[in-house]
Design a protein around this motif. Structure first.
Motif: not given
Length: 430
Positions: A203-204, A207-210, A216-219
């Motif tokens: 989902l992320l 989006t335009d998340i950096t 980082a969120i992937g880990g």
């Protein structure tokens, strides 16, 4: 124009030259026989939503006005760009309207200009007919508890800035190796942070998340998020839209305790409709949670808890938990107050995000600032005083006179004078 003194800063000399040229051209029209007043020049400090809405209104309402927007970052749009969650692109559509405003001939945008250092407010006052301060709240409220300086404790402002690409937050590097994260506060920003921490990567990615935040969120090993509030279910500050998104987040379940909602079904009958719908949705989610739902990640709202102490790791290098003080409510509804009971509980966690609100900061010595309330003193939006001066009008004096006379009558005297300057100024400003 002859009354304007040339500003000192080199940067402002360039901007002033542009403004001067515009004004002299307007005077040139007058010399050709026009009776129109000189073209009004307005400066807006801050290129966020409030700044652009203000510019839009001025340009629409006053056909001759010239508006210049000053922004300390090289890019415009403020919280629309840096505050709105990446998975809420529809909210960012207002950028299209702001872009149309900025492209108008009578609107100028000056990014990478910090008012207060690159150019002073006094210099702006010399070059413009009006200066509008719209720079927002750039600070974070302090928790005021031991341990909040530890690694692993972040303000929501910085955390949101990290995943939204605020230059000053790009090196935040939050430690996402912990299984449990605690968010202090139960408003929309708190739910934004929780949702980003728990959202599926697929989902992320849309989006335009950096890129660095996405990696980082992937880990991330965060699987449980506690969203803590000092008061109860009837006082949560989020909206129903944000709550519904949390409840429907794929791969995630709400872990709400049905006992938190006992007796509320009757209580919500007399509250405003938005609050009623929000509470009913919470109760429904709590009952469904009691029935059981499998998910690898979960979130919960922890009510009647106030942060008391950030607990350090054994080597005292980072946060390892938080001590929460148990509270109870005095009063009811929106006015209910949380008071301490003396009980405490501790939660193990390695990531703590404080989402208890932003705070305005002083912008320039020439602009008065109330440090206690963190506001620029104003009356109906107009800055109330010059540096160190609080002018009192005759109408203000009459308010003081009325209070003194009333106090005197109460004790059989013609007048009981106010003798404290702060009391006088408070009465005069009512």
């Amino acid at each position: 124009m002859s009354k304007l003194r040339a500003p000192a800063s080199k940067l402002f000399n360039l901007l002033f030259a542009t403004t001067f040229a515009k004004k002299t051209s307007c005077y040139g029209v007058q010399r050709l026989g026009s009776t129109a007043a000189p073209q009004p020049q307005v400066c807006i400090v801050g290129g966020g939503p409030a700044g652009f809405y203000t510019a839009q209104h001025l340009l629409k309402s006053h056909k001759g006005v010239q508006v210049d927007i000053f922004e300390k970052l090289p890019v415009p749009f403020g919280l629309v760009r840096f505050g709105v969650a990446p998975d809420h692109p529809e909210v960012k559509n207002v950028i299209n309207t702001f872009t149309q405003t900025a492209r108008q001939d009578r609107c100028g945008f000056y990014g990478n200009v910090t008012v207060g250092s690159d150019v002073t407010v006094e210099e702006l006052k010399q070059a413009y007919h009006a200066v509008i301060l719209s720079y927002g709240a750039e600070g974070s409220r302090s928790l005021g508890i031991p341990g909040e300086e530890l690694s692993g404790v972040h303000s929501a402002k910085d955390f949101v800035g990290w995943y939204n690409g605020v230059p000053g937050n790009k090196d935040l590097k939050p430690d996402l190796s912990t299984e449990t994260a605690v968010i202090l506060g139960q408003g929309n920003v708190a739910l934004d942070v929780a949702r980003i921490l728990l959202s599926p990567l697929e989902l992320l990615k849309k989006t335009d998340i950096t890129a660095s935040s996405l990696e980082a969120i992937g880990g991330s090993r965060v699987r449980r998020v506690l969203i803590v509030g000092r008061r109860g279910p009837l006082q949560v500050a989020c909206t129903i839209k944000e709550l519904r998104e949390m409840i429907n987040l794929p791969g995630t379940k709400p872990a709400l305790d049905p006992r938190d909602f006992q007796g509320l079904r009757e209580a919500v009958q007399d509250v405003p409709r938005p609050r009623k719908r929000l509470t009913e949705l919470l109760m429904k989610a709590a009952l469904e949670n009691a029935a059981g739902k499998d998910a690898e990640r979960e979130w919960s709202l922890r009510f009647l808890r106030s942060p008391a102490h950030i607990l350090p790791s054994p080597d005292r290098s980072r946060a390892a938990g938080i001590r929460l003080a148990v509270t109870r409510l005095e009063g009811s509804g929106e006015r209910a107050r949380a008071v301490l009971t003396g009980e405490v509980e501790e939660v193990e966690c390695g990531l703590i995000v404080s989402s208890i609100g932003y705070q305005s900061l002083p912008i320039d010595p020439a602009v008065p600032f109330d440090l206690r309330q963190a506001i620029i003193p104003n009356r109906m939006g107009r800055v109330q005083q010059a540096p160190g001066v609080t002018p009192v009008s005759f109408a203000g004096w009459e308010k003081i006179d009325a209070v003194e006379t009333a106090r005197g009558m109460a004790v059989g005297k013609p007048r009981e004078k106010l003798v404290d300057l702060r009391d006088m100024l408070k009465v005069a400003s009512l």
